[in-house]
Design an enzyme around this catalytic site. Structure first.
Site, short mmCIF file in Angstrom:
data_model
loop_
_atom_site.label_atom_id
_atom_site.label_comp_id
_atom_site.label_asym_id
_atom_site.label_seq_id
_atom_site.Cartn_x
_atom_site.Cartn_y
_atom_site.Cartn_z
N ALA A 206 -8.93 16.21 4.34
CA ALA A 206 -9.86 17.42 4.39
C ALA A 206 -10.10 18.05 5.17
O ALA A 206 -10.73 17.63 5.66
CB ALA A 206 -11.00 16.13 3.41
N SER B 162 -0.92 11.26 1.26
CA SER B 162 -2.06 10.91 1.03
C SER B 162 -3.13 11.49 2.64
O SER B 162 -2.19 11.39 3.51
CB SER B 162 -2.37 9.70 0.51
OG SER B 162 -3.55 9.97 0.00
N PRO B 163 -4.01 12.66 2.34
CA PRO B 163 -4.87 13.22 2.66
C PRO B 163 -5.05 12.04 3.74
O PRO B 163 -6.21 11.26 3.37
CB PRO B 163 -5.89 13.93 2.42
CG PRO B 163 -6.20 13.23 0.58
CD PRO B 163 -4.08 13.07 0.15
N GLY C 17 -1.31 6.33 1.67
CA GLY C 17 -1.58 7.12 3.31
C GLY C 17 -1.57 6.65 4.39
O GLY C 17 -0.81 6.57 4.90
N ARG C 18 -2.25 4.68 4.29
CA ARG C 18 -1.90 3.67 5.42
C ARG C 18 -0.38 2.86 5.78
O ARG C 18 -0.15 3.25 7.16
CB ARG C 18 -3.01 2.88 5.31
CG ARG C 18 -4.35 2.87 5.42
CD ARG C 18 -5.39 2.37 4.74
NE ARG C 18 -4.94 2.12 3.17
CZ ARG C 18 -5.97 1.42 2.56
NH1 ARG C 18 -6.98 0.70 3.15
NH2 ARG C 18 -5.06 1.37 1.03
N ARG D 271 -7.64 16.89 -6.48
CA ARG D 271 -7.93 15.02 -6.22
C ARG D 271 -9.40 14.86 -7.08
O ARG D 271 -10.87 14.84 -6.00
CB ARG D 271 -8.40 14.55 -4.50
CG ARG D 271 -8.64 12.96 -4.87
CD ARG D 271 -7.86 12.38 -3.32
NE ARG D 271 -6.59 12.21 -3.62
CZ ARG D 271 -6.00 11.03 -2.26
NH1 ARG D 271 -7.02 10.71 -2.11
NH2 ARG D 271 -4.90 10.92 -2.27
N GLN E 191 -5.75 19.74 1.43
CA GLN E 191 -7.15 19.56 0.98
C GLN E 191 -8.39 19.99 1.48
O GLN E 191 -8.59 20.11 2.35
CB GLN E 191 -7.47 17.85 1.01
CG GLN E 191 -8.51 17.81 0.11
CD GLN E 191 -8.71 16.07 0.19
OE1 GLN E 191 -8.88 15.41 1.25
NE2 GLN E 191 -8.98 15.70 -1.47
N TYR F 194 -17.74 13.48 -2.25
CA TYR F 194 -18.33 15.12 -1.61
C TYR F 194 -18.64 15.44 -2.86
O TYR F 194 -18.94 15.24 -4.13
CB TYR F 194 -16.89 15.02 -1.29
CG TYR F 194 -16.15 13.78 -0.04
CD1 TYR F 194 -17.66 13.28 0.69
CD2 TYR F 194 -15.53 13.03 -0.29
CE1 TYR F 194 -17.75 12.74 2.05
CE2 TYR F 194 -15.18 12.05 0.83
CZ TYR F 194 -15.99 12.19 1.76
OH TYR F 194 -15.93 10.38 3.02
C1 LIG Z 1 -7.67 7.09 8.03
C2 LIG Z 1 -7.60 7.71 6.37
C3 LIG Z 1 -8.81 9.15 6.36
C4 LIG Z 1 -8.54 9.65 5.26
N1 LIG Z 1 -8.93 10.35 4.78
C5 LIG Z 1 -9.38 11.28 3.17
C6 LIG Z 1 -9.65 12.21 3.75
O1 LIG Z 1 -9.72 12.96 4.64
N2 LIG Z 1 -9.08 12.64 1.31
C7 LIG Z 1 -9.22 11.63 0.74
O2 LIG Z 1 -8.92 12.05 -0.59
N3 LIG Z 1 -8.33 10.60 1.04
C8 LIG Z 1 -8.87 10.29 2.42
N4 LIG Z 1 -7.80 8.27 2.07
C9 LIG Z 1 -8.21 8.11 0.96
C10 LIG Z 1 -6.26 7.77 1.19
O3 LIG Z 1 -5.90 9.28 0.82
C11 LIG Z 1 -6.47 7.12 0.11
O4 LIG Z 1 -6.44 8.19 -1.27
C12 LIG Z 1 -6.44 5.36 0.45
O5 LIG Z 1 -6.43 5.24 2.10
C13 LIG Z 1 -5.70 4.73 -0.37
O6 LIG Z 1 -4.49 4.72 -0.09
P1 LIG Z 1 -3.18 4.14 0.72
O7 LIG Z 1 -3.63 2.31 0.95
O8 LIG Z 1 -2.13 3.82 0.52
O9 LIG Z 1 -3.81 4.23 1.71
C14 LIG Z 1 -8.19 8.52 3.71
C15 LIG Z 1 -7.95 7.25 4.42
C16 LIG Z 1 -8.04 6.63 5.31
C17 LIG Z 1 -7.40 5.42 5.79
#
Ligand SMILES: Cc1cc2nc3c(=O)[nH]c(=O)nc-3n(C[C@H](O)[C@H](O)[C@H](O)COP(=O)(O)O)c2cc1C
Length: 369
Positions: free
Chosen positions: A60, A23-24, A325-326, A231, A102, A183
């Site tokens: 992003a 994920s971004p 993501g995390r 997204r 993204q 956004y």
């Molecule tokens: C450090 C961090 C940066 C993130 N940056 C973006 C981003 O650039 N674009 C986006 O759509 N979501 C962003 N997110 C959301 C994640 O892509 C993801 O949707 C969200 O963390 C839930 O997934 P997870 O539980 O697997 O982390 C970010 C989340 C975190 C924790």
């Protein structure tokens, strides 16, 4: 065992080797504040590709300087940024992953501090800038934006198109339009932030107009071979006043007609302080609703942390793939571990790391040098 998660997925002319995707993740790490990705981004994204991800989505990335969430965001509005991305894309490809980007504009949520540098809007004296939005309605705690006029809206569509062109020149395989998390494009979609009375506001068709223009432009630039994702936040978690799942389903059908291939389904971000029922896989039902009711491919994201959980989501047809993501930040080799946990064979364990594979484990003591 045959794994649905590790079954390749073909989208237009590209194939992802599995359905466990990065994920971004904004890193806010362009220390020069010039939007040029750094070695940090190479190692950050590169490690996920080495770890076996099917697709690695870059954070992003702003289509224009004023579209950055913070002064430290990456960008793709000039050639220096494009060239720096090209090096990162080449590494990701070398590891066998698809590289995605993204494309983003933060609108009224632009010009803010990164978490570890402060809170709220960055003033002009510290490198901040005036923000824009559909209407002059501030996000709580941030500076008030100016409402975009017709020329400003046309410039946004053009900037998405130019960003798409540069992304393809950098070698990205997949383009994603960021219309989630409160956004700019989400600000246009939601009646809570879009109070316009012209053709860019009002009924659903007016509020969705900018997103559809952007997606059509990106599709034009991408041609027939390159997948385009969008997204979305499937709900503002404030129904019925805000943006709803039913709205998302309708707009997803329009997105498909406009040339999008997949809806990357997230939620929230437009208004702070609303209760969100966060739990493992809590956004999966939104992806399933979009997939089943709009006839477009959809991915799930959010609190997916375990191989068996991810496998169930894909195998049961709740989503075409999962974004994580995390858990990737905790363990960049999540896919290598997931394949082992699911008992499935993969042929992309990095050669240099072979002796660390679970298969090689019994030989560890005999094999040290
Ligand atoms: C450090 C961090 C940066 C993130 N940056 C973006 C981003 O650039 N674009 C986006 O759509 N979501 C962003 N997110 C959301 C994640 O892509 C993801 O949707 C969200 O963390 C839930 O997934 P997870 O539980 O697997 O982390 C970010 C989340 C975190 C924790």
């Amino acid at each position: 065992m045959t794994s649905a998660l590790f079954t390749p997925l073909t989208l237009r002319s590209v194939e992802a080797r599995n359905r466990l995707w990065v994920s971004p993740l904004c890193q806010y790490s362009c220390e020069e504040q010039d939007g040029v990705p750094q070695d940090w981004h190479l190692v950050h994204l590169g490690s996920f590709a080495r770890g076996g991800a099917g697709l690695v989505m870059a954070e992003a990335t702003a289509i224009a300087p004023e579209g950055r969430i913070s002064p430290w965001d990456t960008g793709i509005w000039d050639d220096a940024q494009r060239d720096a991305w090209a090096r990162i894309v080449a590494f990701i490809h070398g590891q066998g992953s698809l590289a995605a980007i993204q494309l983003a504009h933060a609108g009224r949520k632009a010009s803010t501090y990164r978490e570890w540098s402060g809170t709220g809007s960055v003033p002009a004296s510290e490198g901040g800038w005036d923000t824009v939005a559909p209407s002059a309605v501030a996000y709580e705690g941030y500076a008030a934006p100016a409402a975009l006029d017709e020329d400003g809206i046309a410039a946004v569509v053009d900037a998405f198109g130019e960003a798409a062109r540069r992304s393809l020149e950098a070698g990205f395989d997949v383009l994603e339009v960021h219309a989630a998390h409160g956004y700019l494009l989400h600000q246009f979609l939601s009646p809570l932030s879009n109070r316009r009375e012209d053709r860019w506001g009002g009924p659903l068709v007016g509020r969705a107009r900018l997103l559809l223009h952007v997606v059509r432009r990106v599709r034009e630039v991408a041609g027939e071979d390159v997948p385009v994702f969008v997204r979305v936040s499937a709900t503002d978690w404030l129904e019925p006043e805000g943006w709803t799942l039913d709205d998302t389903v309708t707009v997803s059908q329009w997105l498909r007609e406009a040339g999008a291939d997949l809806v990357d389904t997230s939620t929230g971000g437009l208004v702070p302080g609303v209760p969100i029922p966060v739990a493992p896989g809590y956004q999966v039902p939104h992806a399933t609703a979009i997939r089943e009711r709009s006839g477009i491919a959809a991915t799930a994201v959010g609190h997916i942390v375990d191989a068996h959980q991810a496998e169930r989501i894909v195998a049961s047809g709740q989503a075409d793939a999962v974004f994580v993501g995390r858990e990737f930040m905790r363990d960049p080799h999540f896919p290598l571990r997931a394949a082992h946990d699911l008992g499935t064979e993969i042929d992309y364990w990095p050669a240099q790391y072979t002796r660390a594979s679970w298969k090689a484990r019994p030989a560890l003591t005999a094999d040290e040098d």
